[in-house]
Design a protein around this motif. Structure first.
Motif, short mmCIF file in Angstrom:
data_model
loop_
_atom_site.label_atom_id
_atom_site.label_comp_id
_atom_site.label_asym_id
_atom_site.label_seq_id
_atom_site.Cartn_x
_atom_site.Cartn_y
_atom_site.Cartn_z
N MET A 192 0.64 -1.11 -0.49
CA MET A 192 -0.02 -0.15 0.05
C MET A 192 0.84 1.52 -0.49
SD MET A 192 -3.22 -0.87 2.21
CE MET A 192 -4.62 -1.81 1.81
N THR A 193 1.78 0.93 -0.59
CA THR A 193 3.00 2.25 -0.45
C THR A 193 2.40 3.49 -1.50
OG1 THR A 193 3.64 1.58 -2.95
CG2 THR A 193 5.00 0.92 -0.18
N LEU A 194 1.25 3.47 -2.07
CA LEU A 194 0.84 4.20 -2.51
C LEU A 194 -0.37 5.22 -2.18
CD1 LEU A 194 0.12 2.98 -6.96
CD2 LEU A 194 1.66 4.34 -6.03
N PHE A 195 -0.62 4.99 -0.96
CA PHE A 195 -2.02 5.27 -0.29
C PHE A 195 -1.09 5.94 0.88
CE2 PHE A 195 -4.28 0.95 -1.57
CZ PHE A 195 -4.52 1.84 -3.20
N ASP A 196 -1.70 7.37 1.13
CA ASP A 196 -1.41 7.91 2.62
C ASP A 196 -2.22 7.69 3.69
OD1 ASP A 196 -3.67 8.95 2.13
OD2 ASP A 196 -3.20 10.85 1.13
N GLU A 197 -2.00 7.97 4.72
CA GLU A 197 -2.56 7.09 6.12
C GLU A 197 -4.48 7.61 5.89
OE1 GLU A 197 -2.79 7.94 11.24
OE2 GLU A 197 -1.00 8.79 9.80
N ARG A 198 -4.39 8.57 5.26
CA ARG A 198 -6.57 8.71 4.68
C ARG A 198 -7.07 7.98 4.02
NH1 ARG A 198 -8.96 10.88 0.54
NH2 ARG A 198 -11.09 11.34 1.31
N LEU A 199 -5.90 7.05 3.72
CA LEU A 199 -6.96 6.59 2.25
C LEU A 199 -6.98 5.89 2.64
CD1 LEU A 199 -8.05 6.20 -0.53
CD2 LEU A 199 -6.08 6.48 -0.89
N VAL A 200 -5.75 4.90 3.25
CA VAL A 200 -5.90 3.43 3.89
C VAL A 200 -6.45 3.09 5.05
CG1 VAL A 200 -4.20 1.96 5.54
CG2 VAL A 200 -3.02 3.41 3.75
N ARG A 201 -7.12 4.16 5.60
CA ARG A 201 -8.73 4.39 6.88
C ARG A 201 -9.43 3.82 5.57
NH1 ARG A 201 -6.38 8.45 9.26
NH2 ARG A 201 -7.91 10.05 8.65
N LEU A 202 -9.48 4.72 4.89
CA LEU A 202 -10.77 4.74 4.68
C LEU A 202 -11.27 3.74 3.80
CD1 LEU A 202 -12.42 7.59 1.76
CD2 LEU A 202 -12.37 5.34 1.53
N LEU A 203 -10.07 2.76 2.76
CA LEU A 203 -9.83 1.66 2.21
C LEU A 203 -10.45 0.20 3.31
CD1 LEU A 203 -6.95 1.50 -0.22
CD2 LEU A 203 -9.75 1.96 -0.94
N ARG A 204 -9.69 0.77 4.74
CA ARG A 204 -10.47 -0.68 5.60
C ARG A 204 -11.27 -0.28 5.98
NH1 ARG A 204 -4.35 -0.21 8.83
NH2 ARG A 204 -3.39 -1.54 7.54
N ASP A 205 -12.02 1.52 6.46
CA ASP A 205 -13.18 0.98 7.54
C ASP A 205 -14.51 0.54 5.64
OD1 ASP A 205 -12.31 1.84 9.07
OD2 ASP A 205 -12.79 3.71 8.81
N GLY A 206 -13.87 0.79 4.53
CA GLY A 206 -14.70 -0.08 3.47
C GLY A 206 -15.39 -0.68 3.47
N GLN A 207 -13.61 -2.07 3.65
CA GLN A 207 -13.94 -3.22 3.80
C GLN A 207 -14.62 -3.44 4.80
OE1 GLN A 207 -12.31 -5.62 5.76
NE2 GLN A 207 -13.63 -6.86 4.31
N ARG A 208 -14.41 -3.38 5.18
CA ARG A 208 -15.68 -3.43 6.91
C ARG A 208 -17.11 -3.11 6.78
NH1 ARG A 208 -10.55 -2.05 10.27
NH2 ARG A 208 -11.72 -0.25 10.31
N SER A 209 -17.21 -1.88 6.16
CA SER A 209 -18.64 -2.25 6.61
C SER A 209 -19.88 -2.56 5.03
CB SER A 209 -19.25 -0.25 5.67
OG SER A 209 -17.80 0.30 4.86
N LEU A 210 -18.53 -3.03 3.78
CA LEU A 210 -18.97 -3.28 2.35
C LEU A 210 -19.38 -4.72 3.51
CD1 LEU A 210 -17.16 -2.43 -0.15
CD2 LEU A 210 -19.53 -2.06 -0.54
N SER A 211 -18.96 -5.92 4.03
CA SER A 211 -18.87 -6.90 5.02
C SER A 211 -20.19 -7.07 5.55
CB SER A 211 -18.04 -7.18 5.40
OG SER A 211 -16.75 -7.60 4.86
N ALA A 212 -20.42 -5.64 6.37
CA ALA A 212 -21.48 -5.57 6.52
C ALA A 212 -22.49 -5.48 6.24
CB ALA A 212 -21.56 -4.21 7.82
N LEU A 213 -22.49 -4.40 4.82
CA LEU A 213 -23.64 -4.85 4.15
C LEU A 213 -24.74 -6.12 3.60
CD1 LEU A 213 -23.51 -0.82 2.66
CD2 LEU A 213 -25.56 -2.07 4.47
N ALA A 214 -23.24 -7.14 3.38
CA ALA A 214 -23.52 -8.35 2.66
C ALA A 214 -24.79 -9.15 2.41
CB ALA A 214 -22.78 -9.35 2.94
N VAL A 215 -25.59 -8.86 3.81
CA VAL A 215 -27.27 -9.70 3.56
C VAL A 215 -28.07 -9.05 3.91
CG1 VAL A 215 -25.86 -10.71 5.76
CG2 VAL A 215 -27.05 -8.69 6.43
N ARG A 216 -27.69 -7.61 2.73
CA ARG A 216 -29.08 -7.09 2.44
C ARG A 216 -29.12 -6.69 1.17
NH1 ARG A 216 -27.85 -1.09 5.02
NH2 ARG A 216 -30.21 -0.65 3.71
N GLY A 217 -28.00 -7.34 0.11
CA GLY A 217 -28.25 -7.41 -1.29
C GLY A 217 -27.33 -6.70 -1.72
N HIS A 218 -27.07 -7.47 -3.37
CA HIS A 218 -26.22 -6.83 -4.08
C HIS A 218 -26.14 -4.95 -4.46
CE1 HIS A 218 -24.99 -10.52 -5.56
NE2 HIS A 218 -24.77 -10.38 -4.80
#
Length: 324
Positions: free
Chosen positions: A1-27
């Motif tokens: 992740m050398t291309l990503f600054d700290e803000r983007l790393v945090r955003l991507l990690r949060d995005g992955q977690r929130s997407l996983s939580a939404l899986a049960v709600r449909g595509h």
């Protein structure tokens, strides 16, 4: 992740977690939130998610141009456009690499009076393979919006979505091992005409709901949020219906392709309603051989009745053969 600054790393990690939580709600909920996450990481004026049904067809499952929603739909794959380019080359397309030449050869959608000045189209690959199962695209009406960091971020998020879709398909196949053979096979195949009908009818409801939402928004009415949710629910139903047809086709194709060449010949005649004796005459083979082939077909389809297999095969072959 050398291309990503700290803000983007945090955003991507949060995005992955929130997407996983939404899986049960449909595509639809997944695609909708993915667009929000991508828009937090880069400029997004237009956005789409597309899934490949087979080498010649693509389902545009989710499309937004600004705040304008486009109906999901199955189309023939344009090999010269960006979606077809990614499918063929198995890698990401960037507007900056060719000045938008490939993008301009794509099928217009959204606001056709405006031209994207920058774009990324990245592949989604089935987990553990190089198979491209779909694409995610972010586009902008201003130039020079997407550099290496934006491309890497969109590729990372597309992989998150691809992993979720791959796992979902693996789970579906595993659950199919519990099929007792009693469920009518015809219920496995949702015809494209039925899917199209539902999507089109719901579009009428959505348009009316959008008008109601806009009117309530102007008046500051307390039912505004309910109207907004009605619009979102229409979109969810359209995406779910389009993907039901998409998924049922893929499953039917897998079962038919599992047959040998001779079994496919027998299966096609079975779908026409021919008896074993009629199949024997048509193919010039012995009756015990016909019965053996039919038995293998029923086992591969996980059903006990030839009528159940014939119904699914007929529906599948009808969807792949040109009309007329």
């Amino acid at each position: 992740m050398t291309l990503f600054d700290e803000r983007l790393v945090r955003l991507l990690r949060d995005g992955q977690r929130s997407l996983s939580a939404l899986a049960v709600r449909g595509h639809h909920a997944l695609y909708d939130h993915l667009r929000e996450v991508v828009a937090s990481a880069m400029k997004v004026d237009a956005f789409y998610v597309a899934l490949f049904r087979d080498p010649g067809h693509v389902l545009y499952a989710y499309q937004y141009d600004g705040s304008v929603y486009a109906l999901p739909g199955l189309r023939e794959l344009n090999p010269d456009g960006p979606t077809g380019w990614v499918f063929r080359n198995r890698r990401s397309y960037r507007y900056r690499d060719d000045g938008g030449a490939v993008l301009d050869r794509g099928i217009p959608w959204g606001d056709r009076g405006r031209r994207s000045a920058d774009a990324l189209v990245v592949p989604m690959r089935r987990t553990g393979t190089d198979e491209v199962i779909g694409v995610v695209s972010a586009q902008a009406y201003t130039s020079d919006c997407y550099g290496d960091a934006e491309l890497a971020a969109l590729e990372w998020l597309a992989e998150v979505l691809a992993r979720m879709l791959s796992t979902e398909e693996e789970n579906r196949r595993f659950l199919e091992t519990l099929d007792d053979g009693e469920r009518p096979a015809v219920t496995r195949v949702l015809s494209r005409s039925m899917a199209d009908l539902v999507v089109e009818r719901v579009s009428v409801v959505r348009a009316a709901a959008a008008e109601l939402r806009d009117a309530l928004e102007r008046d500051g009415h307390p039912l505004l949020e309910s109207a907004r949710e009605l619009v979102r629910e229409c979109e969810r139903l359209q995406v779910d219906t389009a993907e039901m047809e998409f998924d049922s086709y893929r499953q039917a194709a897998e079962r038919f392709e599992s047959l040998s060449a001779r079994e496919r010949e027998v299966a096609a005649l079975l779908a026409e309603g021919l008896t074993n004796d009629e199949i024997r005459e048509r193919l010039h083979i012995e009756l015990p051989t016909v019965k053996t082939h039919v038995g293998k077909i029923l086992r591969k389809y996980g059903v006990r009745q030839r009528s159940a297999a014939a119904a699914e095969i007929s529906a599948y072959l009808g969807s792949v053969r040109p009309p007329g």
